[in-house]
Design a protein around this motif. Structure first.
Motif, mmCIF file in Angstrom:
data_model
loop_
_atom_site.group_PDB
_atom_site.id
_atom_site.type_symbol
_atom_site.label_atom_id
_atom_site.label_comp_id
_atom_site.label_asym_id
_atom_site.label_seq_id
_atom_site.Cartn_x
_atom_site.Cartn_y
_atom_site.Cartn_z
ATOM 1 N N ALA A 95 -18.633 -3.353 2.286
ATOM 2 C CA ALA A 95 -17.416 -3.126 3.068
ATOM 3 C C ALA A 95 -16.301 -4.085 2.653
ATOM 4 C CB ALA A 95 -17.721 -3.279 4.559
ATOM 5 N N VAL A 96 -16.669 -5.331 2.360
ATOM 6 C CA VAL A 96 -15.628 -6.328 2.050
ATOM 7 C C VAL A 96 -15.347 -6.423 0.551
ATOM 8 C CG1 VAL A 96 -16.282 -7.685 4.078
ATOM 9 C CG2 VAL A 96 -17.207 -8.321 1.830
ATOM 10 N N ALA A 97 -16.126 -5.735 -0.272
ATOM 11 C CA ALA A 97 -16.021 -5.901 -1.729
ATOM 12 C C ALA A 97 -14.592 -5.791 -2.249
ATOM 13 C CB ALA A 97 -16.941 -4.907 -2.436
ATOM 14 N N PRO A 98 -13.798 -4.796 -1.827
ATOM 15 C CA PRO A 98 -12.460 -4.661 -2.424
ATOM 16 C C PRO A 98 -11.391 -5.551 -1.794
ATOM 17 C CG PRO A 98 -12.882 -2.822 -0.943
ATOM 18 C CD PRO A 98 -14.139 -3.655 -0.968
ATOM 19 N N ARG A 99 -11.733 -6.302 -0.772
ATOM 20 C CA ARG A 99 -10.714 -7.085 -0.072
ATOM 21 C C ARG A 99 -10.200 -8.237 -0.940
ATOM 22 N NH1 ARG A 99 -13.023 -7.696 6.131
ATOM 23 N NH2 ARG A 99 -13.421 -5.474 6.475
ATOM 24 N N ARG A 100 -8.897 -8.360 -0.984
ATOM 25 C CA ARG A 100 -8.280 -9.407 -1.805
ATOM 26 C C ARG A 100 -7.735 -10.523 -0.912
ATOM 27 N NH1 ARG A 100 -5.501 -6.674 -7.168
ATOM 28 N NH2 ARG A 100 -7.372 -5.510 -7.804
ATOM 29 N N ARG A 101 -8.613 -11.041 -0.095
ATOM 30 C CA ARG A 101 -8.266 -12.189 0.750
ATOM 31 C C ARG A 101 -9.185 -13.340 0.378
ATOM 32 N NH1 ARG A 101 -8.813 -11.191 6.771
ATOM 33 N NH2 ARG A 101 -7.833 -13.244 6.788
ATOM 34 N N LYS A 102 -8.708 -14.533 0.586
ATOM 35 C CA LYS A 102 -9.500 -15.723 0.293
ATOM 36 C C LYS A 102 -9.132 -16.823 1.278
ATOM 37 C CE LYS A 102 -6.235 -17.561 -3.075
ATOM 38 N NZ LYS A 102 -5.770 -18.608 -2.144
ATOM 39 N N PRO A 103 -10.018 -17.787 1.469
ATOM 40 C CA PRO A 103 -9.667 -18.924 2.317
ATOM 41 C C PRO A 103 -8.469 -19.674 1.740
ATOM 42 C CG PRO A 103 -12.031 -18.850 1.909
ATOM 43 C CD PRO A 103 -11.401 -17.842 0.998
ATOM 44 N N GLN A 104 -7.651 -20.248 2.639
ATOM 45 C CA GLN A 104 -6.458 -20.974 2.196
ATOM 46 C C GLN A 104 -6.808 -22.201 1.353
ATOM 47 O OE1 GLN A 104 -4.923 -20.869 6.459
ATOM 48 N NE2 GLN A 104 -2.997 -20.939 5.321
ATOM 49 N N ILE A 105 -8.027 -22.702 1.515
ATOM 50 C CA ILE A 105 -8.385 -23.957 0.853
ATOM 51 C C ILE A 105 -8.922 -23.752 -0.559
ATOM 52 C CG2 ILE A 105 -8.841 -25.180 2.999
ATOM 53 C CD1 ILE A 105 -11.795 -24.610 2.596
ATOM 54 N N THR A 106 -8.922 -22.508 -1.056
ATOM 55 C CA THR A 106 -9.431 -22.285 -2.409
ATOM 56 C C THR A 106 -8.419 -21.488 -3.224
ATOM 57 O OG1 THR A 106 -11.403 -21.681 -3.679
ATOM 58 C CG2 THR A 106 -10.681 -20.122 -1.989
ATOM 59 N N THR A 107 -8.779 -21.193 -4.472
ATOM 60 C CA THR A 107 -7.922 -20.437 -5.385
ATOM 61 C C THR A 107 -8.682 -19.238 -5.922
ATOM 62 O OG1 THR A 107 -8.648 -21.612 -7.386
ATOM 63 C CG2 THR A 107 -6.858 -22.631 -6.107
ATOM 64 N N ILE A 108 -7.973 -18.306 -6.514
ATOM 65 C CA ILE A 108 -8.616 -17.140 -7.108
ATOM 66 C C ILE A 108 -9.555 -17.563 -8.238
ATOM 67 C CG2 ILE A 108 -6.613 -16.755 -8.582
ATOM 68 C CD1 ILE A 108 -9.047 -14.058 -7.295
ATOM 69 N N ASP A 109 -9.192 -18.589 -9.008
ATOM 70 C CA ASP A 109 -10.059 -19.046 -10.092
ATOM 71 C C ASP A 109 -11.357 -19.637 -9.553
ATOM 72 O OD1 ASP A 109 -8.334 -18.293 -12.155
ATOM 73 O OD2 ASP A 109 -7.182 -20.135 -11.976
ATOM 74 N N ASN A 110 -11.271 -20.374 -8.460
ATOM 75 C CA ASN A 110 -12.489 -20.911 -7.840
ATOM 76 C C ASN A 110 -13.344 -19.789 -7.264
ATOM 77 O OD1 ASN A 110 -11.517 -23.421 -8.471
ATOM 78 N ND2 ASN A 110 -11.164 -24.074 -6.373
ATOM 79 N N LEU A 111 -12.686 -18.826 -6.630
ATOM 80 C CA LEU A 111 -13.423 -17.712 -6.028
ATOM 81 C C LEU A 111 -14.139 -16.882 -7.092
ATOM 82 C CD1 LEU A 111 -14.114 -16.188 -3.453
ATOM 83 C CD2 LEU A 111 -11.975 -14.916 -3.701
ATOM 84 N N LEU A 112 -13.527 -16.753 -8.265
ATOM 85 C CA LEU A 112 -14.139 -15.977 -9.343
ATOM 86 C C LEU A 112 -15.464 -16.580 -9.776
ATOM 87 C CD1 LEU A 112 -13.955 -13.709 -11.502
ATOM 88 C CD2 LEU A 112 -12.730 -15.355 -12.954
ATOM 89 N N PHE A 113 -15.476 -17.857 -10.139
ATOM 90 C CA PHE A 113 -16.743 -18.427 -10.612
ATOM 91 C C PHE A 113 -17.730 -18.571 -9.460
ATOM 92 C CE2 PHE A 113 -14.981 -22.742 -9.610
ATOM 93 C CZ PHE A 113 -16.080 -23.290 -8.950
ATOM 94 N N ASP A 114 -17.228 -18.851 -8.254
ATOM 95 C CA ASP A 114 -18.103 -18.999 -7.096
ATOM 96 C C ASP A 114 -18.891 -17.710 -6.852
ATOM 97 O OD1 ASP A 114 -18.693 -20.806 -4.671
ATOM 98 O OD2 ASP A 114 -18.125 -18.928 -3.695
ATOM 99 N N THR A 115 -18.207 -16.584 -6.919
ATOM 100 C CA THR A 115 -18.873 -15.298 -6.684
ATOM 101 C C THR A 115 -19.871 -14.985 -7.789
ATOM 102 O OG1 THR A 115 -16.848 -14.506 -5.589
ATOM 103 C CG2 THR A 115 -18.483 -12.854 -6.208
ATOM 104 N N ILE A 116 -19.474 -15.181 -9.037
ATOM 105 C CA ILE A 116 -20.370 -14.899 -10.165
ATOM 106 C C ILE A 116 -21.639 -15.747 -10.078
ATOM 107 C CG2 ILE A 116 -20.625 -15.149 -12.673
ATOM 108 C CD1 ILE A 116 -17.646 -14.366 -12.886
ATOM 109 N N VAL A 117 -21.479 -17.029 -9.819
ATOM 110 C CA VAL A 117 -22.640 -17.923 -9.756
ATOM 111 C C VAL A 117 -23.518 -17.584 -8.560
ATOM 112 C CG1 VAL A 117 -23.369 -20.314 -9.435
ATOM 113 C CG2 VAL A 117 -21.536 -19.788 -11.038
#
Length: 211
Positions: A95-117
């Protein structure tokens, strides 16, 4: 990778994680993940929670209660979300897979590797073979190499030359450590034990003997 491709990679990885959970016996969700003190279900819940962040004020309040221990705040929120979702973990991830929201305390680059790992944190202990998206993993390795806290990769791996064997990526100087970008990303993010079977080269001896 541009921003759109990063978000598409994150969405695909969330869906992949849902597929991994669907293929696992319910009891296996309580197995230890590759993250110390995190169960498989906790890691999956963390990935599902990311686009539904409780907001900066609540995160800061939780940090105060945890006396500044960000790792503990992250874990506690993941555990609570895992218990709340129960058997609906995979459904929530889709359900949340396509959502393009992130916590204010992180960045898209951090979210990318975080999700992959984190997908690998779940897949490996469950014995599921999940390929990493190589461009995303390469971008993630670059990001982890550049950042300091919490991994301190450049300092921790000083004296080693890291060379990927499946993509064009190399960092550091010294004794060579070679392997797939997935295993180098494990190494960069502190998952040394999981990384070692896929790595080779003179520098691996040092890694294997490190506490």
């Amino acid at each position: 990778m541009d921003i759109d491709e990063k978000w598409r990679t994150i969405a695909r990885q969330r869906a992949v994680l849902a597929d991994v959970l669907d293929g696992a016996p319910v009891g296996d969700l309580d197995r230890p993940s590759l993250c110390e003190r995190w169960r498989v279900r906790d890691v999956a819940a963390h990935v599902a929670l990311t686009p539904c962040s409780p907001g900066l004020p609540r995160i800061l309040a939780a940090l105060v209660r945890a006396r500044g221990d960000f790792d503990e705040v992250n874990r506690a929120m993941a555990v609570a979300h895992a218990e709340w979702l129960g058997s609906n973990l995979a459904g929530e991830l889709r359900a949340v897979a396509p959502r393009r929201r992130k916590p204010q305390i992180t960045t898209i680059d951090n979210l990318l590797f975080d999700t992959i790992v984190h997908v690998q944190d779940v897949a490996v202990p469950l014995g599921a073979e999940v390929d990493v998206p190589q461009e995303g993993a390469r971008a993630g390795a670059d990001r982890v190499w550049r950042m300091g806290w919490p991994f301190w990769a450049r300092r921790r791996l000083r004296g080693l030359e890291l060379v990927a064997t499946d993509v064009d990526w190399a960092r550091g100087t010294g004794e060579p450590v070679r392997g797939p970008i997935r295993d180098l990303l494990f190494l960069l993010t502190g998952r040394t034990e999981a990384a070692l079977p896929g790595l080779h080269g003179p520098g691996v001896r040092r890694l294997a003997s490190s506490p």
